[in-house]
Design a protein around this motif. Structure first.
Motif, PDB file in Angstrom:
ATOM      1  N   LEU A 292      33.365  35.269  33.070  1.00 58.56           N
ATOM      2  CA  LEU A 292      34.816  35.403  33.200  1.00 58.56           C
ATOM      3  C   LEU A 292      35.190  36.840  33.558  1.00 58.56           C
ATOM      4  CD1 LEU A 292      37.632  33.890  31.104  1.00 58.56           C
ATOM      5  CD2 LEU A 292      37.541  36.373  31.302  1.00 58.56           C
ATOM      6  N   VAL A 293      34.570  37.813  32.905  1.00 53.61           N
ATOM      7  CA  VAL A 293      34.871  39.212  33.196  1.00 53.61           C
ATOM      8  C   VAL A 293      34.469  39.557  34.623  1.00 53.61           C
ATOM      9  CG1 VAL A 293      34.267  41.593  32.631  1.00 53.61           C
ATOM     10  CG2 VAL A 293      34.808  39.982  30.803  1.00 53.61           C
ATOM     11  N   ARG A 294      33.337  39.062  35.081  1.00 58.07           N
ATOM     12  CA  ARG A 294      32.888  39.350  36.465  1.00 58.07           C
ATOM     13  C   ARG A 294      33.900  38.822  37.483  1.00 58.07           C
ATOM     14  NH1 ARG A 294      26.304  39.009  36.405  1.00 58.07           N
ATOM     15  NH2 ARG A 294      26.033  39.496  34.196  1.00 58.07           N
ATOM     16  N   LEU A 295      34.411  37.625  37.244  1.00 63.39           N
ATOM     17  CA  LEU A 295      35.429  37.058  38.135  1.00 63.39           C
ATOM     18  C   LEU A 295      36.728  37.859  38.065  1.00 63.39           C
ATOM     19  CD1 LEU A 295      34.863  33.309  37.211  1.00 63.39           C
ATOM     20  CD2 LEU A 295      34.521  34.258  39.480  1.00 63.39           C
ATOM     21  N   SER A 319      39.973  44.379  55.037  1.00 63.66           N
ATOM     22  CA  SER A 319      39.473  45.704  54.627  1.00 63.66           C
ATOM     23  C   SER A 319      39.160  45.731  53.135  1.00 63.66           C
ATOM     24  CB  SER A 319      40.510  46.780  54.966  1.00 63.66           C
ATOM     25  OG  SER A 319      40.725  46.861  56.355  1.00 63.66           O
ATOM     26  N   ALA A 320      40.013  45.091  52.346  1.00 65.07           N
ATOM     27  CA  ALA A 320      39.778  45.053  50.902  1.00 65.07           C
ATOM     28  C   ALA A 320      38.474  44.332  50.584  1.00 65.07           C
ATOM     29  CB  ALA A 320      40.951  44.364  50.201  1.00 65.07           C
ATOM     30  N   TYR A 321      38.220  43.236  51.292  1.00 62.10           N
ATOM     31  CA  TYR A 321      36.980  42.484  51.038  1.00 62.10           C
ATOM     32  C   TYR A 321      35.754  43.312  51.419  1.00 62.10           C
ATOM     33  CZ  TYR A 321      33.529  38.741  51.009  1.00 62.10           C
ATOM     34  OH  TYR A 321      32.419  37.975  50.754  1.00 62.10           O
ATOM     35  N   LYS A 322      35.847  44.074  52.497  1.00 63.70           N
ATOM     36  CA  LYS A 322      34.718  44.928  52.904  1.00 63.70           C
ATOM     37  C   LYS A 322      34.407  45.960  51.831  1.00 63.70           C
ATOM     38  CE  LYS A 322      35.269  44.570  57.937  1.00 63.70           C
ATOM     39  NZ  LYS A 322      35.630  45.296  59.182  1.00 63.70           N
ATOM     40  N   ILE A 323      35.443  46.513  51.219  1.00 60.47           N
ATOM     41  CA  ILE A 323      35.219  47.482  50.145  1.00 60.47           C
ATOM     42  C   ILE A 323      34.513  46.831  48.966  1.00 60.47           C
ATOM     43  CG2 ILE A 323      36.409  48.852  48.378  1.00 60.47           C
ATOM     44  CD1 ILE A 323      38.382  49.701  50.511  1.00 60.47           C
ATOM     45  N   LEU A 324      34.928  45.631  48.603  1.00 58.68           N
ATOM     46  CA  LEU A 324      34.266  44.916  47.511  1.00 58.68           C
ATOM     47  C   LEU A 324      32.784  44.696  47.830  1.00 58.68           C
ATOM     48  CD1 LEU A 324      36.891  42.154  46.574  1.00 58.68           C
ATOM     49  CD2 LEU A 324      36.319  44.184  45.255  1.00 58.68           C
ATOM     50  N   CYS A 325      32.507  44.284  49.053  1.00 58.36           N
ATOM     51  CA  CYS A 325      31.114  44.021  49.437  1.00 58.36           C
ATOM     52  C   CYS A 325      30.279  45.300  49.420  1.00 58.36           C
ATOM     53  CB  CYS A 325      31.059  43.384  50.828  1.00 58.36           C
ATOM     54  SG  CYS A 325      31.727  41.705  50.877  1.00 58.36           S
ATOM     55  N   GLY A 326      30.929  46.439  49.594  1.00 56.39           N
ATOM     56  CA  GLY A 326      30.214  47.710  49.560  1.00 56.39           C
ATOM     57  C   GLY A 326      29.939  48.219  48.159  1.00 56.39           C
ATOM     58  N   MET A 327      30.460  47.539  47.155  1.00 58.52           N
ATOM     59  CA  MET A 327      30.250  47.975  45.769  1.00 58.52           C
ATOM     60  C   MET A 327      28.980  47.356  45.195  1.00 58.52           C
ATOM     61  SD  MET A 327      34.222  47.907  44.419  1.00 58.52           S
ATOM     62  CE  MET A 327      33.833  48.594  42.795  1.00 58.52           C
ATOM     63  N   ASP A 328      27.906  47.490  45.936  1.00 58.63           N
ATOM     64  CA  ASP A 328      26.622  46.908  45.552  1.00 58.63           C
ATOM     65  C   ASP A 328      26.135  47.539  44.247  1.00 58.63           C
ATOM     66  OD1 ASP A 328      24.426  45.237  45.841  1.00 58.63           O
ATOM     67  OD2 ASP A 328      23.281  46.713  46.988  1.00 58.63           O
ATOM     68  N   GLY A 329      25.682  46.708  43.341  1.00 59.68           N
ATOM     69  CA  GLY A 329      25.218  47.197  42.050  1.00 59.68           C
ATOM     70  C   GLY A 329      26.304  47.187  40.993  1.00 59.68           C
ATOM     71  N   LYS A 330      27.556  47.169  41.423  1.00 61.92           N
ATOM     72  CA  LYS A 330      28.668  47.159  40.478  1.00 61.92           C
ATOM     73  C   LYS A 330      29.263  45.769  40.297  1.00 61.92           C
ATOM     74  CE  LYS A 330      30.049  51.946  41.428  1.00 61.92           C
ATOM     75  NZ  LYS A 330      29.679  52.468  40.090  1.00 61.92           N
ATOM     76  N   LEU A 331      29.312  44.998  41.404  1.00 62.02           N
ATOM     77  CA  LEU A 331      29.863  43.647  41.380  1.00 62.02           C
ATOM     78  C   LEU A 331      28.778  42.658  41.785  1.00 62.02           C
ATOM     79  CD1 LEU A 331      33.237  44.388  43.249  1.00 62.02           C
ATOM     80  CD2 LEU A 331      32.828  44.403  40.770  1.00 62.02           C
ATOM     81  N   GLU A 332      28.877  41.447  41.256  1.00 62.03           N
ATOM     82  CA  GLU A 332      27.843  40.434  41.532  1.00 62.03           C
ATOM     83  C   GLU A 332      27.986  39.907  42.957  1.00 62.03           C
ATOM     84  OE1 GLU A 332      26.489  36.111  39.800  1.00 62.03           O
ATOM     85  OE2 GLU A 332      27.291  37.600  38.408  1.00 62.03           O
ATOM     86  N   SER A 334      26.568  37.410  44.543  1.00 57.02           N
ATOM     87  CA  SER A 334      26.706  35.963  44.725  1.00 57.02           C
ATOM     88  C   SER A 334      28.154  35.527  44.530  1.00 57.02           C
ATOM     89  CB  SER A 334      25.786  35.202  43.763  1.00 57.02           C
ATOM     90  OG  SER A 334      26.129  35.473  42.406  1.00 57.02           O
ATOM     91  N   LEU A 335      28.847  36.168  43.587  1.00 58.49           N
ATOM     92  CA  LEU A 335      30.259  35.862  43.379  1.00 58.49           C
ATOM     93  C   LEU A 335      31.108  36.381  44.542  1.00 58.49           C
ATOM     94  CD1 LEU A 335      30.868  36.508  39.558  1.00 58.49           C
ATOM     95  CD2 LEU A 335      30.797  34.322  40.761  1.00 58.49           C
ATOM     96  N   LEU A 336      30.734  37.532  45.087  1.00 59.15           N
ATOM     97  CA  LEU A 336      31.467  38.063  46.234  1.00 59.15           C
ATOM     98  C   LEU A 336      31.350  37.135  47.439  1.00 59.15           C
ATOM     99  CD1 LEU A 336      30.774  41.892  46.068  1.00 59.15           C
ATOM    100  CD2 LEU A 336      32.930  40.710  45.654  1.00 59.15           C
ATOM    101  N   LYS A 337      30.185  36.530  47.620  1.00 61.51           N
ATOM    102  CA  LYS A 337      30.036  35.554  48.719  1.00 61.51           C
ATOM    103  C   LYS A 337      30.960  34.364  48.494  1.00 61.51           C
ATOM    104  CE  LYS A 337      25.263  36.799  49.848  1.00 61.51           C
ATOM    105  NZ  LYS A 337      23.839  36.349  49.843  1.00 61.51           N
ATOM    106  N   ALA A 338      31.026  33.900  47.248  1.00 65.64           N
ATOM    107  CA  ALA A 338      31.923  32.777  46.930  1.00 65.64           C
ATOM    108  C   ALA A 338      33.390  33.189  47.073  1.00 65.64           C
ATOM    109  CB  ALA A 338      31.650  32.291  45.511  1.00 65.64           C
ATOM    110  N   PHE A 339      33.656  34.476  46.901  1.00 65.42           N
ATOM    111  CA  PHE A 339      35.023  34.986  46.967  1.00 65.42           C
ATOM    112  C   PHE A 339      35.519  35.149  48.403  1.00 65.42           C
ATOM    113  CE2 PHE A 339      38.061  38.665  46.589  1.00 65.42           C
ATOM    114  CZ  PHE A 339      39.018  38.017  45.803  1.00 65.42           C
ATOM    115  N   ARG A 340      34.617  35.097  49.375  1.00 56.47           N
ATOM    116  CA  ARG A 340      34.992  35.381  50.754  1.00 56.47           C
ATOM    117  C   ARG A 340      36.134  34.495  51.250  1.00 56.47           C
ATOM    118  NH1 ARG A 340      34.148  34.049  56.037  1.00 56.47           N
ATOM    119  NH2 ARG A 340      33.934  35.802  57.477  1.00 56.47           N
TER     120      ARG A 340
END
Length: 346
Positions: A292-295, A319-332, A334-340
Motif C-alpha cells: 500500500l505504501v509503495r502504491l 514528463s512526470a512519468y519519465k521522472i518516476l521511471c528514473g527513480m531506480d532503486g527508490k520506487l518499485e 514493476s509497479l511503475l510499469k503497471a502505473f504507465r
C-alpha cells in the motif's frame, strides 16, 4: 463565514459555538426572541423541535425575515422522515442529523462559493465533498477539536465512484480547475491512487483502503505553520525540516482514533519512504515497506509533479512519468510499469 443559529434551547448555543468557532462567526437567536438580527450571513442554521406548532410558526417568521440567506440548514433526527419533510417544507436547503455534521456541510458551502467566485462551473459533488472533508479536518486540528473520519470516508467513497464513472483524466482536470495548494494536492493524490488501484484490479475494499490512506496522507500538514505551508517559493533548509515532520504528526493525530485501519496509519506515516532507505521519517528499506505504501508513494510523487505550484508550472503527465521511471532503486519498477497506463492514458 457568518452563521445565524436559531434554536429553542439555550444550552445548544455554547455547544454549537464549541463546534463552529473560531472558524465561523456564530450569531445566535432563541425562538420567541423578538430581536431578530438580519444581515449578510453565509448560512442559517436551525436546531429546534419541529413537532411543536408554536415553534414552527416562529421558524416560519424567521425564514421570511432571513429569506436573503441562501443556505438554510436544519438539524433533524436521521430516521425521522416526518420531521425531515417538515424541515424542507419550512424552506430547508439541507438537513443534517447531528450538530457535528454542520461543520462539514458549511465547509461544502464555502467550497462551492469559492468555485462560483472564481467564475467556474459548479464543482462535482465528489470534489466539493473531498475539499470540504479536508477543510473540516484541518480546521478541527488547528482548533484543537477531534477529527471526524466519517467525512473523509464519505468523501473517499464519492471520489471512487466519480473515477469509476468518469475516469481519472476528468478528475485531474476538475481538481486543478477548482483548487490549489494543499487541498489540490490531497485531492489529486486520492484520485491518482484510486485510479491506480482500479487499473490493477484491486478489490472494492482495497480500493477504498488505499483511497482513504491517500485522502489522509497529508493530514499532518494541519499542524505545519501556514507561513511554511503556503509559502509562494521553495522552502529553505529549516523550513524543509519542519515540513518533513508532517508524516509523523499525521500518524500521531490519527493513531488513537477508534476504528482507524493500521494500513491507513502505515500509509500516512511512510508515504515518503523509499526502497533504498533514503526516505523519511523512519528510513525504511524495501522489506519493511508495504505494498500500500509503495502504491501511495508513486501516486503522491506523480500528483506533486503534475500540479501547479507558485514557483513552477504543472508538469505534463508524460514528463512526470519519465521522472518516476528514473527513480531506480527508490520506487518499485514493476509497479511503475503497471502505473504507465494510469499516468499516460487513464
Amino acid at each position: 463565514m457568518r452563521v445565524h443559529f436559531v434554536t429553542d434551547e439555550p444550552d445548544k448555543i455554547p455547544a454549537i459555538r464549541a463546534v463552529l468557532e473560531p472558524r465561523y462567526l456564530v450569531v445566535s437567536q432563541l425562538l420567541g426572541d423578538s430581536a431578530t438580527q438580519t444581515g449578510a450571513a453565509g448560512a442559517l442554521l436551525v436546531d429546534a423541535d419541529l413537532r411543536k406548532a408554536a415553534g414552527i410558526e416562529q421558524i416560519r417568521l424567521i425564514m421570511r425575515q432571513q429569506k436573503r440567506i441562501p443556505e438554510k440548514l436544519f438539524v433533524v433526527e436521521k430516521h425521522s422522515h416526518h420531521l425531515i419533510a417538515q424541515a424542507y417544507a419550512l424552506g430547508a436547503t439541507s438537513v443534517v442529523s447531528r450538530p457535528r455534521e454542520v461543520a462539514f456541510r458549511l465547509a461544502q458551502i464555502e467550497e462551492a462559493a469559492k468555485a462560483t467566485r472564481a467564475g467556474a462551473a459548479i464543482a462535482s459533488p465528489a470534489i466539493t465533498s473531498g475539499a470540504a472533508a479536508l477543510a473540516s479536518m484541518f480546521a478541527a486540528i488547528r482548533d484543537g477539536q477531534p477529527i471526524n473520519l466519517c467525512d473523509a470516508d464519505s468523501a473517499t467513497s464519492q471520489i471512487v465512484d466519480s473515477i469509476e464513472q468518469n475516469g481519472l483524466s476528468a478528475w485531474l482536470e476538475d481538481v486543478r480547475r477548482y483548487h490549489e495548494g494543499t487541498f489540490q494536492h490531497c485531492l489529486l493524490v486520492t484520485g491518482v491512487a484510486v485510479g491506480f488501484a482500479l487499473e490493477i484490479r484491486f478489490s472494492g475494499r482495497d480500493v477504498k483502503r488505499l483511497g482513504m490512506a491517500a485522502t489522509l496522507h497529508d493530514i499532518g500538514k494541519a499542524r505545519i505553520p501556514l507561513s511554511i505551508l503556503d509559502k509562494p517559493g521553495q522552502l529553505d533548509p529549516d523550513e524543509e525540516a519542519i515540513m518533513r515532520r508532517h508524516p509523523e504528526i499525521g500518524y500521531e493525530l490519527l493513531k488513537d482514533l477508534p476504528g482507524i485501519n493500521p494500513d491507513i496509519l502505515d500509509g500516512v506515516r511512510h508515504h515518503h519512504e523509499y526502497l533504498d532507505g533514503s526516505g523519511y521519517p523512519d528510513a525504511l528499506k524495501a522489506p519493511e515497506i508495504s505494498d500500500l505504501v509503495r502504491l501511495l508513494t508513486i501516486s503522491d510523487i506523480f500528483a506533486a509533479l503534475i500540479e501547479s505550484r507558485p514557483y513552477r508550472p504543472a508538469m505534463s503527465r508524460e514528463s512526470a512519468y519519465k521522472i518516476l521511471c528514473g527513480m531506480d532503486g527508490k520506487l518499485e519498477q514493476s509497479l511503475l510499469k503497471a502505473f504507465r497506463t494510469v499516468a499516460l492514458l487513464a
